[in-house]
Enzyme design. Structure first.
Site, short mmCIF file in Angstrom:
data_model
loop_
_atom_site.label_atom_id
_atom_site.label_comp_id
_atom_site.label_asym_id
_atom_site.label_seq_id
_atom_site.Cartn_x
_atom_site.Cartn_y
_atom_site.Cartn_z
N GLU A 174 0.85 -1.20 0.00
CA GLU A 174 0.00 0.00 0.00
C GLU A 174 0.88 1.25 0.00
OE1 GLU A 174 -3.44 -0.23 0.57
OE2 GLU A 174 -3.47 -2.39 0.90
N ASP A 177 -0.82 -6.42 10.36
CA ASP A 177 -1.72 -7.25 9.54
C ASP A 177 -1.55 -8.74 9.93
OD1 ASP A 177 -3.29 -7.75 6.90
OD2 ASP A 177 -1.46 -8.92 6.63
N LYS A 206 -4.12 -11.69 11.89
CA LYS A 206 -4.40 -13.02 11.34
C LYS A 206 -3.99 -14.13 12.32
CE LYS A 206 -3.84 -11.21 6.65
NZ LYS A 206 -2.86 -10.91 5.59
N1 HSE Z 1 -1.86 -6.63 2.80
C1 HSE Z 1 -1.89 -8.03 3.03
C2 HSE Z 1 -0.61 -8.67 2.51
C3 HSE Z 1 -3.06 -8.73 2.40
O1 HSE Z 1 0.31 -7.99 2.06
O2 HSE Z 1 -0.53 -9.88 2.58
C4 HSE Z 1 -4.35 -8.42 3.08
O3 HSE Z 1 -4.35 -8.86 4.39
#
Ligand code: HSE
Length: 441
Positions: A198, A209, A213
């Site tokens: 991003e 992130d 998870k």
């Molecule tokens: N931005 C995440 C990644 C994917 O680079 O794996 C969405 O969770």
């Protein structure tokens, strides 16, 4: 919807009763993929789609304009919708919307990791109370089936350990640093140009992130809501190209790992940080934007799941898989999938970092003087840190500094931190650049 032509879709087309009516919330990357995939099937119909801007020009020109709405609430409250698919992203708003949908007796399929990681326990309970399902395969590792395998196929196991490469952006960056000798900043720029990272890469590169998870996979494994804010989370921005080279010489690759370990005493060790992975372990071979999850169960032993962790169709694949679980149940006269109701009992707090036990890689820069390595060894020894390897790579002629790498045996993090403090206090130590933990399957 058109007739299915793919022979592999026979399961989804087997029951040609009244189509299950779907309300799709969000038509971004994942929503578009879900629309495209569902267009292959006759036994589902997308009745309404909630979008931010109804006038926006869209890639999918075939979507009938009259099913688009800017009112998410109108989709959720529509009595002619059986199943809500939430792919909007965000936190508080989708949480409220999922709550309303479940309370209204609608099944929900979501790709929203933030909502599941933060509010899973409350939402699962609400779903069970209302006799509906909340499914979330796409919330972890995009297209890779891992949520349902953990909840079903591996349900008889005590999950002892999970090590996941759950973020494609950071894996792409580390792969390019490894392959092309790029430094972090250049590898990140490349990842942004390739569309993997991003414009604001913080959530990915700093590990948040992946933390979301692993909070979800840990909750499934220990059956408790995990306090995500308490997960120790380190990113990859301080790793140098030199660390990748040094690690390789020692027989390791560096990957960002999201870790879950079940303790003997109900304590769980959950964290996200870069690790040295032995090159003999399959996680060290995961390249570019791919994801992988290695799971150790007490009965099954080691299993590993690999594939695309993001992207339009891979993520849609997971969403549509969940949709069809519900479609089959509904079209077979069931009102819900009772076996997939899910209740988390209580909360789990990750083990404090200073209580964890690891082997370590330490890269430091020292003066080039007699006795330096002896002093480092003494500082380690005094704090119970035993070394397994010491490596020095010549002397930098400009700064007259030595780069030294130490590898340790397993030791409690509190001891390691004390040894680092002692090494830093030595007059010959210029800087401790990198401290990484070593993965032990
Ligand atoms: N931005 C995440 C990644 C994917 O680079 O794996 C969405 O969770």
């Amino acid at each position: 919807m058109t007739t299915a032509t793919n022979p592999q879709t026979h399961l989804a087309t087997a029951h040609k009763q009244t189509p299950v009516r779907i309300g799709l919330l969000g038509l971004g990357t994942v929503g578009t993929g879900v629309y495209k995939m569902l267009s292959r099937f006759e036994n589902v119909t997308i009745r309404k789609i909630a979008v931010k801007d109804i006038t926006k020009q869209r890639q999918l020109t075939e979507i009938p304009q009259d099913i688009l709405t800017e009112s998410v609430e109108s989709v959720v409250s529509d009595p002619d919708i059986d199943l809500i698919v939430e792919v909007m992203g965000g936190k508080e708003f989708p949480y409220q919307i999922i709550k309303s949908a479940l309370a209204a007796g609608k099944h929900v399929v979501t790709a929203n990791k933030v909502v599941i990681a933060n509010y899973g326990d409350e939402l699962f309970q609400l779903a069970s109370q209302n006799g509906v399902n909340l499914l979330f395969e796409a919330a972890v590792a995009g297209g890779i089936p891992i949520v349902l395998p953990l909840r079903t196929s591996l349900a008889g196991n005590r999950i002892q350990q999970i090590a996941g490469i759950l973020n494609g952006t950071t894996n792409y960056i580390l792969t390019r640093m490894e392959q092309a000798g790029l430094d972090f900043t250049d590898a990140l720029k490349e990842a942004q140009q390739m569309g993997f990272a991003e414009a604001d890469p913080t959530a990915d590169v700093e590990g948040h992130d992946a933390a979301c998870k692993i909070a979800i996979l840990s909750a499934i494994s220990c059956q408790k809501q995990v306090d995500q804010a308490a997960i120790h989370t380190e990113g990859i921005s301080s790793i140098g190209a030199i660390d990748i080279d040094m690690a390789r010489e020692l027989g390791y690759a560096i990957r960002l790992i999201a870790l879950y370990k079940a303790g003997e005493d109900q304590r769980v060790d959950i964290r996200v940080h870069p690790m040295l992975i032995p090159v003999s372990h399959p996680l060290s071979k995961i390249m570019f934007e791919n994801n992988a999850i290695w799971v150790k169960g007490d009965a099954v032993g080691d299993v590993m799941f690999y594939g695309k962790g993001a992207g339009e169709l891979p993520t849609a694949s997971a969403v549509v898989g969940d949709i069809f679980l519900l479609v089959h149940a509904l079209q077979n006269g069931q009102t819900s999938l009772a076996g997939l109701h899910f209740n988390l009992e209580g909360k789990a707090s990750p083990l404090p970092m200073h209580d964890t036990v690891n082997a370590y890689y330490i890269r430091l820069e020292t003066q080039d003087e007699a006795g330096v390595i002896g002093q480092l060894g003494k500082a380690c020894g005094e704090h119970g840190v035993s070394l397994t390897a010491v490596m020095q790579k010549g002397i930098d002629p400009q700064t007259q500094s030595a780069t030294i790498v130490l590898l340790t045996h397993d030791v409690q993090e509190a001891n390691l931190q004390a040894a680092l403090k002692a090494m830093q206090a030595q007059s010959t130590t210029r800087k401790i650049h990198t401290v990484l933990r070593v993965f032990q399957p």
